[in-house]
Design an enzyme around this catalytic site. Structure first.
Site, short mmCIF file in Angstrom:
data_model
loop_
_atom_site.label_atom_id
_atom_site.label_comp_id
_atom_site.label_asym_id
_atom_site.label_seq_id
_atom_site.Cartn_x
_atom_site.Cartn_y
_atom_site.Cartn_z
N PRO A 126 0.84 -1.21 0.00
CA PRO A 126 0.00 0.00 0.00
C PRO A 126 0.87 1.26 0.00
O PRO A 126 2.06 1.21 0.31
CB PRO A 126 -0.80 -0.12 1.31
N PRO A 127 0.28 2.40 -0.33
CA PRO A 127 1.05 3.66 -0.30
C PRO A 127 1.53 3.99 1.10
O PRO A 127 0.82 3.76 2.10
CB PRO A 127 0.03 4.70 -0.80
N GLY A 128 2.74 4.54 1.19
CA GLY A 128 3.26 5.00 2.47
C GLY A 128 3.92 3.95 3.32
O GLY A 128 4.24 4.22 4.48
N GLU B 76 -25.76 10.05 18.04
CA GLU B 76 -24.51 9.41 18.43
C GLU B 76 -24.69 8.49 19.63
O GLU B 76 -24.02 7.46 19.73
CB GLU B 76 -23.45 10.48 18.74
N HIS C 271 -25.72 5.14 18.35
CA HIS C 271 -24.57 4.34 17.92
C HIS C 271 -23.88 3.69 19.12
O HIS C 271 -23.55 2.50 19.10
CB HIS C 271 -23.56 5.21 17.17
#
Length: 621
Positions: A195-197, A417, A420
């Site tokens: 993956p990038p990075g 929230e 959740h």
């Protein structure tokens, strides 16, 4: 700097032109003098028509009584001076010019021509150094990296397995005979995949640094131009440079820009990108065993590379560079904090546990953000609280405290929230809550952040179903508290996340009882194979209807489950929503304390203790 240099050059040119005009004017001045024969000059002097003369060697210049200027050349005549004195002529004598004066006289006469030649050379060189150099199109753009600080494997952390595979390449570059005498053949090409990075470019530099050999770097996009044949010419020139500097290391970053499947472009076999790829394949086959050249390439899209690149004899070794685990993240953090003054309360092992899925670049950004936050507060050292705030900023976005929310909007966000949070505490399998907030961050009005306790590489069906229920908890909370007609668009990202998760469960992971363990997902990334991205060719219309029905069933059942949880835990839900309206941001420990009926004491902030309890970090959708 370049602008100042050009300005100075133009200033010198204009000054030279101005001087040339003045000098040429002086020359015209001398040309306006009347030339006299010596006999005529003597007659004029005897007739008392001459007022003054200047004698330099045998050259005489002077002025008549009427102002007319003249010049003449005098032979050796001892009586000339006596004649001039008798007729009251003012006589001025000067020595003959020296070598230096003669040089300047010649220089002044030739200066205008020299100036024109200099201006012509200047413009010619400017034209050659511009981008219009047609003859330089075929030259390689590979740059020889020469850094005063050599990068070695000691500078690369969190990639132990990748470094072990590359150590063999280093040994070959140092001592090729070690392998050749036993009949071994080192891979000609090494492909870094990840993956990038994750540090693919840094690993390539470390290989060159460990082997102490020249390091040529180029991007895959530097080969291809609009002119046919330029990319192939650059490939040939790049390998020619490498052979002159052998042993050396060639590094091609983002090779997928030039190494995609052949036959996929619009130009067929005459496509410039395909010609460049063909030349690259030929040059890799043209390697001789004693050339000591290693080609390393990096990509995060190995699936689109042409199979000819990956066959033995070319890129026959693939080194996977993945995101680091918890041990690797701690090692990477230790590398990046070397120049950062840390407070005594900073525990990098806790930061590492709180950042699963972070790449090396993400961790470097996290350390930088923590240092910037500490500097903004005029601190001398970076504390654990700075790391915690930096992690929240990276994962959830910056707090938008300036965003004004009225009481109704604030109450709706708090109940959303809280829905959740309550669902996450009452499902079968989920991650613990790290933080819940109704302060807008990024593009979200509020957020519940859950943190896994350890690195996870696979997920169970029970956890996916629990995740669906948590995502639908916000919409269910709005319906129960404010009514069916009062639901808002605030759950749009939750619905999108739930739909995508359900689609993956049905079409990719085989978690549907009706469709069974069969993959129906279409690889929409292969856009060059003539497929339509919007139409899935892997299923019939009847199967597509079943897929849509299964996705809807999973999301709808999750919504019903969220409604049942909130109805059952209504008191906890109400209590948590009111606490969020009061405190705006609650940690996982504070949420548990509120549900137990305990009071929150914020007189002493304990970010370190809270972090130890919650451990890891993954953003809540």
């Amino acid at each position: 700097m370049k602008m100042n240099k050009n300005f100075l050059i133009w200033a010198l040119i204009f000054f030279g032109l101005f001087l040339a005009v003045n000098l040429s004017g002086g020359g015209n001045y001398h040309e306006q003098q009347q030339k006299l024969a010596f006999s005529d000059f003597m007659n004029e002097a005897e007739n008392k028509h001459v007022s003054e003369v200047t004698i330099v060697g045998n050259s005489i210049s002077g002025q008549m009584i009427d102002g007319t200027k003249f010049n003449t050349y005098a032979p050796f005549d001892p009586s000339m001076i006596e004649t001039l004195r008798k007729n009251n002529v003012k006589v001025d004598a000067k020595p003959v010019e020296t070598g230096s004066a003669a040089f300047w006289s010649v220089f002044v006469s030739w200066f205008p021509m020299l100036l024109l030649i200099g201006v012509w050379v200047f413009f010619f060189r400017q034209a050659n150094s511009s981008n219009n150099k047609a003859m330089s199109f075929g030259k390689s753009r590979a740059r020889l990296i020469e850094s005063t600080k050599k990068v070695t494997f000691a500078d690369v952390a969190g990639a132990d397995e990748s470094k072990q595979e590359l150590e063999e390449v280093v040994d070959f570059l140092k001592d090729p005979k070690k392998f050749s005498r036993l009949g071994g053949r080192i891979p000609k090409g090494v492909l870094l995949v990840g993956p990038p990075g994750t540090g693919k470019t840094l690993l390539a530099k470390a290989v060159a640094g460990e082997a102490n050999v020249p390091f040529f770097s180029i991007s895959g996009s530097d080969f291809v131009e609009m002119f046919v044949g330029v990319g192939a010419s650059r490939v040939r020139d790049m390998f020619a440079q490498a052979k002159k500097n052998a042993p050396c290391l060639l590094f091609i970053d983002e090779i997928d820009a030039v190494g995609r499947h052949r036959g996929a472009g619009l130009g067929g076999g005459n496509d410039e990108r395909e010609q460049t790829l063909n030349q690259l394949l030929v040059e890799m086959d043209g390697f001789e065993e004693n050339e000591n050249i290693i080609l390393i390439a990096a990509t995060n899209r190995p699936d689109v590379l042409d199979p000819a690149l990956l066959r033995p004899g070319r890129f026959d070794r693939q080194v996977v560079v993945t995101n680091p685990d918890i041990k690797g993240r701690e090692e990477i953090l230790n590398v990046h904090v070397k120049k950062v003054p840390l407070a005594k309360d900073v525990d990098l092992s806790i930061v590492a546990r709180g950042t699963p899925g972070f790449s090396g670049a993400d961790l470097a950004n996290l350390v930088n953000e923590a240092a910037l936050l500490a500097a903004r507060k005029d601190k001398r050292k970076v504390t654990m609280q700075d790391f915690d705030e930096a992690k929240d900023k990276v994962l959830m976005g910056n707090e938008r405290k300036s965003m004004a929310m009225d009481e109704k909007e604030k109450m709706l966000t708090a109940y959303h929230e809280a829905g959740h949070a309550i669902c996450s505490l009452n499902v079968k399998e989920t991650d613990p809550i790290h933080k819940a907030t109704i302060i807008p961050r990024g593009r979200a009005l509020g957020m519940v952040q859950q943190l896994p306790e350890k690195d996870q590489y696979s997920y169970t069906r029970a956890k996916m179903l629990s995740r669906l229920t948590i995502l639908m908890g916000g919409r269910a909370a709005e319906e129960l508290k404010f009514g069916y007609d009062a639901v808002t668009s605030g759950a749009s990202s939750d619905i999108a996340g739930a739909t995508n998760l359900a689609r993956s469960m049905v079409t990719e992971w085989g978690m549907s009882d009706i469709l069974g363990p069969v993959q129906y997902a279409d690889n929409s990334n292969e856009v060059f194979l003539g497929r339509s991205v919007t139409q899935n060719q892997n299923m019939s219309e009847e199967t597509a209807r079943l897929v849509d029905a299964e996705i809807k069933r999973l999301v709808t059942e999750a919504h019903e489950q969220a409604l049942n949880i909130l109805k059952t835990k209504k008191k906890d839900w109400e209590k948590l929503a009111k606490a969020m309206i009061e405190y705006e941001t609650l940690t996982g420990d504070e949420i548990n304390a509120i549900l137990k009926g305990e009071k929150i004491d914020r007189s002493k902030e304990k970010p370190v203790a809270a972090e130890k309890k919650t451990k890891a970090s993954v953003p809540e959708a």
